[in-house]
Design a protein around this motif. Structure first.
Motif, PDB file in Angstrom:
ATOM      1  N   PRO A 134       0.799  -1.238   0.000  1.00  0.00           N
ATOM      2  CA  PRO A 134       0.000   0.000   0.000  1.00  0.00           C
ATOM      3  C   PRO A 134       0.826   1.280   0.000  1.00  0.00           C
ATOM      4  N   ASP A 135       2.081   1.231   0.452  1.00  0.00           N
ATOM      5  CA  ASP A 135       2.922   2.429   0.435  1.00  0.00           C
ATOM      6  C   ASP A 135       3.060   3.014  -0.966  1.00  0.00           C
ATOM      7  N   PHE A 136       2.822   2.204  -1.981  1.00  0.00           N
ATOM      8  CA  PHE A 136       3.008   2.661  -3.358  1.00  0.00           C
ATOM      9  C   PHE A 136       1.685   2.914  -4.080  1.00  0.00           C
ATOM     10  N   HIS A 137       0.569   2.820  -3.383  1.00  0.00           N
ATOM     11  CA  HIS A 137      -0.729   2.916  -4.050  1.00  0.00           C
ATOM     12  C   HIS A 137      -0.958   4.273  -4.712  1.00  0.00           C
ATOM     13  N   TYR A 138      -0.581   5.359  -4.026  1.00  0.00           N
ATOM     14  CA  TYR A 138      -1.003   6.671  -4.523  1.00  0.00           C
ATOM     15  C   TYR A 138      -0.238   7.122  -5.764  1.00  0.00           C
ATOM     16  N   ASP A 139       0.925   6.533  -6.044  1.00  0.00           N
ATOM     17  CA  ASP A 139       1.617   6.895  -7.284  1.00  0.00           C
ATOM     18  C   ASP A 139       2.070   5.649  -8.053  1.00  0.00           C
ATOM     19  N   ARG A 140       1.322   4.573  -7.863  1.00  0.00           N
ATOM     20  CA  ARG A 140       1.671   3.309  -8.520  1.00  0.00           C
ATOM     21  C   ARG A 140       1.703   3.449 -10.043  1.00  0.00           C
ATOM     22  N   GLU A 141       0.655   4.037 -10.614  1.00  0.00           N
ATOM     23  CA  GLU A 141       0.584   4.148 -12.075  1.00  0.00           C
ATOM     24  C   GLU A 141       1.711   5.020 -12.620  1.00  0.00           C
ATOM     25  N   LYS A 142       2.091   6.022 -11.854  1.00  0.00           N
ATOM     26  CA  LYS A 142       3.124   6.949 -12.305  1.00  0.00           C
ATOM     27  C   LYS A 142       4.470   6.248 -12.498  1.00  0.00           C
ATOM     28  N   PHE A 143       4.774   5.292 -11.613  1.00  0.00           N
ATOM     29  CA  PHE A 143       6.096   4.667 -11.637  1.00  0.00           C
ATOM     30  C   PHE A 143       6.061   3.185 -12.000  1.00  0.00           C
ATOM     31  N   GLU A 144       4.924   2.704 -12.429  1.00  0.00           N
ATOM     32  CA  GLU A 144       4.793   1.274 -12.702  1.00  0.00           C
ATOM     33  C   GLU A 144       5.773   0.796 -13.768  1.00  0.00           C
ATOM     34  N   ARG A 145       5.915   1.563 -14.835  1.00  0.00           N
ATOM     35  CA  ARG A 145       6.828   1.141 -15.901  1.00  0.00           C
ATOM     36  C   ARG A 145       8.272   1.141 -15.414  1.00  0.00           C
ATOM     37  N   VAL A 146       8.645   2.155 -14.628  1.00  0.00           N
ATOM     38  CA  VAL A 146      10.015   2.248 -14.122  1.00  0.00           C
ATOM     39  C   VAL A 146      10.348   1.049 -13.238  1.00  0.00           C
ATOM     40  N   VAL A 147       9.346   0.550 -12.520  1.00  0.00           N
ATOM     41  CA  VAL A 147       9.568  -0.574 -11.607  1.00  0.00           C
ATOM     42  C   VAL A 147       9.526  -1.909 -12.343  1.00  0.00           C
ATOM     43  N   LEU A 148       8.525  -2.094 -13.179  1.00  0.00           N
ATOM     44  CA  LEU A 148       8.309  -3.405 -13.792  1.00  0.00           C
ATOM     45  C   LEU A 148       9.156  -3.635 -15.041  1.00  0.00           C
ATOM     46  N   LYS A 149       9.597  -2.563 -15.679  1.00  0.00           N
ATOM     47  CA  LYS A 149      10.436  -2.689 -16.872  1.00  0.00           C
ATOM     48  C   LYS A 149      11.687  -1.836 -16.680  1.00  0.00           C
ATOM     49  N   ALA A 150      12.499  -2.245 -15.749  1.00  0.00           N
ATOM     50  CA  ALA A 150      13.657  -1.444 -15.342  1.00  0.00           C
ATOM     51  C   ALA A 150      14.701  -1.347 -16.451  1.00  0.00           C
ATOM     52  N   ASP A 151      15.154  -0.121 -16.696  1.00  0.00           N
ATOM     53  CA  ASP A 151      16.274   0.129 -17.605  1.00  0.00           C
ATOM     54  C   ASP A 151      17.483   0.454 -16.731  1.00  0.00           C
ATOM     55  N   LEU A 152      18.346  -0.525 -16.540  1.00  0.00           N
ATOM     56  CA  LEU A 152      19.483  -0.351 -15.636  1.00  0.00           C
ATOM     57  C   LEU A 152      20.547   0.571 -16.205  1.00  0.00           C
ATOM     58  N   ASN A 153      20.443   0.909 -17.481  1.00  0.00           N
ATOM     59  CA  ASN A 153      21.396   1.833 -18.096  1.00  0.00           C
ATOM     60  C   ASN A 153      20.990   3.293 -17.910  1.00  0.00           C
ATOM     61  N   ASP A 154      19.798   3.511 -17.374  1.00  0.00           N
ATOM     62  CA  ASP A 154      19.296   4.867 -17.146  1.00  0.00           C
ATOM     63  C   ASP A 154      19.566   5.245 -15.689  1.00  0.00           C
ATOM     64  N   GLU A 155      20.519   6.152 -15.472  1.00  0.00           N
ATOM     65  CA  GLU A 155      20.921   6.504 -14.111  1.00  0.00           C
ATOM     66  C   GLU A 155      19.799   7.176 -13.325  1.00  0.00           C
ATOM     67  N   LEU A 156      18.976   7.961 -14.010  1.00  0.00           N
ATOM     68  CA  LEU A 156      17.873   8.610 -13.313  1.00  0.00           C
ATOM     69  C   LEU A 156      16.841   7.583 -12.860  1.00  0.00           C
ATOM     70  N   GLU A 157      16.552   6.620 -13.715  1.00  0.00           N
ATOM     71  CA  GLU A 157      15.642   5.550 -13.310  1.00  0.00           C
ATOM     72  C   GLU A 157      16.204   4.785 -12.113  1.00  0.00           C
ATOM     73  N   ASN A 158      17.495   4.518 -12.134  1.00  0.00           N
ATOM     74  CA  ASN A 158      18.115   3.821 -11.004  1.00  0.00           C
ATOM     75  C   ASN A 158      17.950   4.623  -9.712  1.00  0.00           C
ATOM     76  N   ALA A 159      18.126   5.945  -9.815  1.00  0.00           N
ATOM     77  CA  ALA A 159      17.967   6.804  -8.636  1.00  0.00           C
ATOM     78  C   ALA A 159      16.516   6.811  -8.157  1.00  0.00           C
ATOM     79  N   LEU A 160      15.583   6.804  -9.097  1.00  0.00           N
ATOM     80  CA  LEU A 160      14.163   6.774  -8.736  1.00  0.00           C
ATOM     81  C   LEU A 160      13.801   5.474  -8.029  1.00  0.00           C
ATOM     82  N   ARG A 161      14.281   4.363  -8.558  1.00  0.00           N
ATOM     83  CA  ARG A 161      13.974   3.076  -7.925  1.00  0.00           C
ATOM     84  C   ARG A 161      14.576   3.003  -6.521  1.00  0.00           C
ATOM     85  N   ARG A 162      15.758   3.554  -6.372  1.00  0.00           N
ATOM     86  CA  ARG A 162      16.373   3.574  -5.041  1.00  0.00           C
ATOM     87  C   ARG A 162      15.518   4.403  -4.073  1.00  0.00           C
TER      88      ARG A 162
END
Length: 271
Positions: free
Chosen positions: A24-52
């Protein structure tokens, strides 16, 4: 245990977050970051920072306790390794463990049904997961931590799945899951690996120093980087529609016989 491949920390965080993203901690912005989480691009440093930052929203207190020199490896768990794996000592597991957090001891107690009534429902979920793992393939990641391959290992993430797998059959652990293990000679300073007064005091000080948890400020990170999830969305463009004009065939000349009737040859010609 066999080391197969070095794994960068960004990939470990991505796998950890993927396993936690249902919460539930991720419910309010789940759709916003769903792609970043489920289809991670490890070559994208900003995405890595977001996931962290997203992971630290829920598990920052855990991750900060890991030694900075931790090296992550994809490993192959051998049957003999299971005897030195311990579950993460938290919540219901303390009641189940009865003093021993070793995975085999936990499974032995579950099989004997030697458990307090307060954990019966919890154990039922483990049993249900165990039955599912016998029928289905699970390629999710399990995270272990340890000082080296020879000494005890602790489950950082995956208590339920590993317990359920061993409950069904120890061989399942080798067929299911990707197992990532973090090794550090200083892992005994981490309270998740070795719980004593010194490690708990270190944990307490870290919690006080990180009450604000600025590492989990996703919005601040987005502002600094001028990144918007909308810009990362996959754009789907409909292909141009080409309208073809209907092909109109010239009328078939009727072949008439002497009696003025349509000839069978005319019907064959039209087909």
């Amino acid at each position: 245990m066999k080391k197969l491949q070095r794994i960068v920390e960004a990939e470990v965080i991505a796998e950890f977050l993927r396993n936690e993203f249902y919460h539930p901690d991720f419910h309010y912005d789940r759709e916003k970051f769903e792609r970043v989480v489920l289809k991670a691009d490890l070559n994208d440093e900003l995405e890595n920072a977001l996931r962290r930052a997203l992971l630290f929203r829920r598990r920052g207190h855990m991750w900060r306790e890991l030694p900075p020199d931790t090296e992550w490896w994809l490993v192959q768990v051998e049957p003999q390794d299971l005897t030195k794996i311990r579950v993460f000592p938290r919540a219901h597991w303390r009641k189940i463990a009865n003093g021993s957090f070793y995975l085999y001891d936990i499974v032995r107690r579950i099989r004997r049904n030697d458990l307090p009534p307060s954990v019966k429902e919890f154990i039922a979920k483990i049993q249900s997961l165990s039955y599912r793992l016998r029928r289905e393939i699970d390629t999710s990641c399990v995270l272990l931590i340890g000082m080296d391959e020879a000494r005890p290992l602790t489950i950082l993430e995956g208590n339920h799945r590993l317990t359920a797998a061993v409950l069904a059959s120890p061989e399942l652990v080798q067929r299911q899951f990707r197992v990532l293990c973090g090794f550090s000679p200083s892992m005994n300073q981490c309270c998740w690996y070795q719980t004593n007064f010194n490690t708990l005091w270190r944990y307490f000080k870290n919690r006080i120093n990180n009450l604000h948890n600025k590492d989990a400020e996703v919005s601040r990170l987005l502002q600094l980087q001028r990144w918007t999830p909308a810009a990362q969305a996959v754009q789907i463009t409909a292909p141009p529609i080409t309208v073809k004009a209907p092909v109109i065939k010239a009328p078939i000349a009727e072949k008439k016989n002497a009696a003025g009737e349509v000839s069978p040859d005319a019907i064959l010609d039209s087909n």
